[in-house]
Design a protein around this motif. Structure first.
Motif, PDB file in Angstrom:
ATOM      1  N   PRO A  75     -12.652 -38.755 -37.135  1.00 50.33           N
ATOM      2  CA  PRO A  75     -12.937 -37.327 -36.958  1.00 50.33           C
ATOM      3  C   PRO A  75     -14.005 -37.082 -35.895  1.00 50.33           C
ATOM      4  O   PRO A  75     -14.915 -37.898 -35.705  1.00 50.33           O
ATOM      5  N   SER A  76     -13.890 -35.960 -35.208  1.00 47.65           N
ATOM      6  CA  SER A  76     -14.898 -35.575 -34.221  1.00 47.65           C
ATOM      7  C   SER A  76     -16.204 -35.207 -34.920  1.00 47.65           C
ATOM      8  O   SER A  76     -16.203 -34.746 -36.069  1.00 47.65           O
ATOM      9  N   LYS A  77     -17.311 -35.405 -34.199  1.00 47.47           N
ATOM     10  CA  LYS A  77     -18.627 -35.058 -34.736  1.00 47.47           C
ATOM     11  C   LYS A  77     -19.318 -34.108 -33.776  1.00 47.47           C
ATOM     12  O   LYS A  77     -19.084 -34.152 -32.562  1.00 47.47           O
ATOM     13  N   THR A  78     -20.170 -33.290 -34.318  1.00 47.47           N
ATOM     14  CA  THR A  78     -20.947 -32.393 -33.471  1.00 47.47           C
ATOM     15  C   THR A  78     -22.109 -33.157 -32.850  1.00 47.47           C
ATOM     16  O   THR A  78     -22.441 -34.276 -33.272  1.00 47.47           O
ATOM     17  N   LEU A  79     -22.727 -32.544 -31.860  1.00 46.43           N
ATOM     18  CA  LEU A  79     -23.871 -33.170 -31.198  1.00 46.43           C
ATOM     19  C   LEU A  79     -25.002 -33.418 -32.191  1.00 46.43           C
ATOM     20  O   LEU A  79     -25.676 -34.452 -32.147  1.00 46.43           O
ATOM     21  N   GLY A  80     -25.194 -32.492 -33.108  1.00 47.95           N
ATOM     22  CA  GLY A  80     -26.237 -32.657 -34.119  1.00 47.95           C
ATOM     23  C   GLY A  80     -25.967 -33.841 -35.027  1.00 47.95           C
ATOM     24  O   GLY A  80     -26.882 -34.594 -35.376  1.00 47.95           O
ATOM     25  N   GLN A  81     -24.705 -34.026 -35.417  1.00 49.29           N
ATOM     26  CA  GLN A  81     -24.349 -35.154 -36.284  1.00 49.29           C
ATOM     27  C   GLN A  81     -24.548 -36.490 -35.562  1.00 49.29           C
ATOM     28  O   GLN A  81     -25.053 -37.454 -36.144  1.00 49.29           O
ATOM     29  N   LYS A  86     -27.881 -41.457 -34.657  1.00 45.57           N
ATOM     30  CA  LYS A  86     -28.702 -42.286 -33.769  1.00 45.57           C
ATOM     31  C   LYS A  86     -30.123 -42.422 -34.312  1.00 45.57           C
ATOM     32  O   LYS A  86     -30.720 -43.500 -34.259  1.00 45.57           O
ATOM     33  N   ARG A  87     -30.663 -41.313 -34.821  1.00 47.85           N
ATOM     34  CA  ARG A  87     -32.027 -41.341 -35.358  1.00 47.85           C
ATOM     35  C   ARG A  87     -32.122 -42.280 -36.557  1.00 47.85           C
ATOM     36  O   ARG A  87     -33.050 -43.089 -36.657  1.00 47.85           O
ATOM     37  N   VAL A  88     -31.144 -42.189 -37.448  1.00 48.18           N
ATOM     38  CA  VAL A  88     -31.140 -43.049 -38.636  1.00 48.18           C
ATOM     39  C   VAL A  88     -31.006 -44.518 -38.234  1.00 48.18           C
ATOM     40  O   VAL A  88     -31.693 -45.392 -38.780  1.00 48.18           O
ATOM     41  N   ALA A  89     -30.122 -44.786 -37.254  1.00 48.01           N
ATOM     42  CA  ALA A  89     -29.921 -46.166 -36.804  1.00 48.01           C
ATOM     43  C   ALA A  89     -31.184 -46.719 -36.147  1.00 48.01           C
ATOM     44  O   ALA A  89     -31.552 -47.879 -36.350  1.00 48.01           O
ATOM     45  N   LEU A  93     -33.487 -49.875 -37.275  1.00 49.24           N
ATOM     46  CA  LEU A  93     -33.790 -50.975 -36.362  1.00 49.24           C
ATOM     47  C   LEU A  93     -35.291 -51.231 -36.298  1.00 49.24           C
ATOM     48  O   LEU A  93     -35.738 -52.387 -36.337  1.00 49.24           O
ATOM     49  N   GLN A  94     -36.081 -50.155 -36.198  1.00 45.52           N
ATOM     50  CA  GLN A  94     -37.529 -50.308 -36.143  1.00 45.52           C
ATOM     51  C   GLN A  94     -38.074 -50.889 -37.444  1.00 45.52           C
ATOM     52  O   GLN A  94     -39.009 -51.700 -37.438  1.00 45.52           O
ATOM     53  N   LYS A  95     -37.473 -50.489 -38.554  1.00 48.15           N
ATOM     54  CA  LYS A  95     -37.896 -51.018 -39.851  1.00 48.15           C
ATOM     55  C   LYS A  95     -37.595 -52.505 -39.948  1.00 48.15           C
ATOM     56  O   LYS A  95     -38.403 -53.294 -40.463  1.00 48.15           O
ATOM     57  N   GLU A  96     -36.438 -52.890 -39.412  1.00 47.92           N
ATOM     58  CA  GLU A  96     -36.066 -54.309 -39.427  1.00 47.92           C
ATOM     59  C   GLU A  96     -37.015 -55.119 -38.548  1.00 47.92           C
ATOM     60  O   GLU A  96     -37.463 -56.205 -38.927  1.00 47.92           O
ATOM     61  N   LYS A  97     -37.343 -54.580 -37.347  1.00 47.24           N
ATOM     62  CA  LYS A  97     -38.262 -55.277 -36.452  1.00 47.24           C
ATOM     63  C   LYS A  97     -39.639 -55.424 -37.080  1.00 47.24           C
ATOM     64  O   LYS A  97     -40.301 -56.455 -36.934  1.00 47.24           O
TER      65      LYS A  97
END
Length: 275
Positions: A75-81, A86-89, A93-97
């Motif tokens: 399904p397509s996603k909006t720019l906000g989604q 990206k923010r969650v990912a 990543l920062q938490k893992e580092k």
């Protein structure tokens, strides 16, 4: 918005008598994507990745001219989604580092979970030296760099297993004062015969000779950086001629002596000509 472009693509595809009837697309289960260079790739070959186009993105601002556009399942996603994903990912990543620890061996860039498992690493056995503009590892004094990126590329001289135990008694880096202290401890006068014997045995005393010459040249106004550049250039020329590593410093010392002698003779000739 790009959703209209997607609708046109799906409508055109489904209208095809061959493709559309046998394998029709559902507009609510596909989205648009374009290929972009993957900056995170560690391979030497140029790598690309599919980048999803938001359904509410402006087509003319999002899709470059003559770019290949793909219809991808999902399904397509909006720019906000997309931005939220990206923010969650990035947070993950920062938490893992943050949960990883760095290897404490000199020059190793590996990171791993506290307590292991410990990966294999290539490292240096002694701390780095930062003296004037020169940068090198004290265990590999013949591999000098004058640019930080080039210094980072100097490969380690030893292999082993990573560790997170830090030796508090060992200095993390050395400077000019440390080099002078080391030179003062090891410096001793050598006779010509002793020097020639050392040269015959592989030139083990060539490095101290060059160090003393560097100090003298600096006292009479020759910059240390210029001296290092000349010596490194002569080393490179010697290696290109096939000179072995053991004989390299001795050959450089001998050739540098000849060049200095030639320069002194030229000065003497000019002095006689003036008279």
């Amino acid at each position: 918005p790009s959703s209209k472009l997607l609708g046109q693509f799906v409508e055109s595809y489904n209208a095809n008598e061959t493709l559309g009837q046998s394998n029709p697309l559902a507009l609510d289960n596909v989205h648009l994507a374009i290929r972009e260079e993957d900056s995170s790739s560690t391979t030497e070959v140029d790598a690309t990745t599919l980048v999803e186009i938001a359904s509410d993105a402006i087509t003319i601002e999002t899709i470059p001219d003559r770019a290949d556009v793909y219809i991808v399942h999902g399904p397509s996603k909006t720019l906000g989604q997309i931005n939220e994903e990206k923010r969650v990912a990035e947070e993950a990543l920062q938490k893992e580092k943050a949960s990883l620890v760095a290897c404490t061996r000199f020059g190793c860039k590996n990171r791993f979970p506290p307590g292991g498992p410990y990966p294999k690493c290539v490292h240096h056995v002694s701390p780095p030296v930062f003296h004037e503009t020169a940068k090198f590892w004290s265990c590999c004094p013949n591999k000098k760099a004058y640019d930080w990126d080039d210094f980072q590329k100097i490969e380690g001289c030893s292999t082993g297993v990573c560790t997170d135990v830090k030796e508090d008694t060992q200095k993390q880096f050395l400077g000019g004062c440390d080099l002078r202290e080391q030179a003062a401890e090891s410096a001793k006068l050598k006779s010509i015969d002793d020097f020639n014997k050392a040269q015959a045995a592989g030139g083990s005393d060539a490095a101290p000779v060059l160090d003393r010459l560097r100090s003298v040249m600096k006292e009479i106004g020759v910059e240390g950086e210029l001296f290092d550049q000349v010596v490194e250039g002569m080393k490179k020329e010697g290696m290109e001629r096939g000179v072995g590593e053991k004989e390299l410093l001795g050959v450089v010392t001998e050739e540098l002596g000849k060049k200095l002698k030639s320069a002194m003779k030229a000065i003497a000739v000019d002095q006689l000509r003036i008279k």
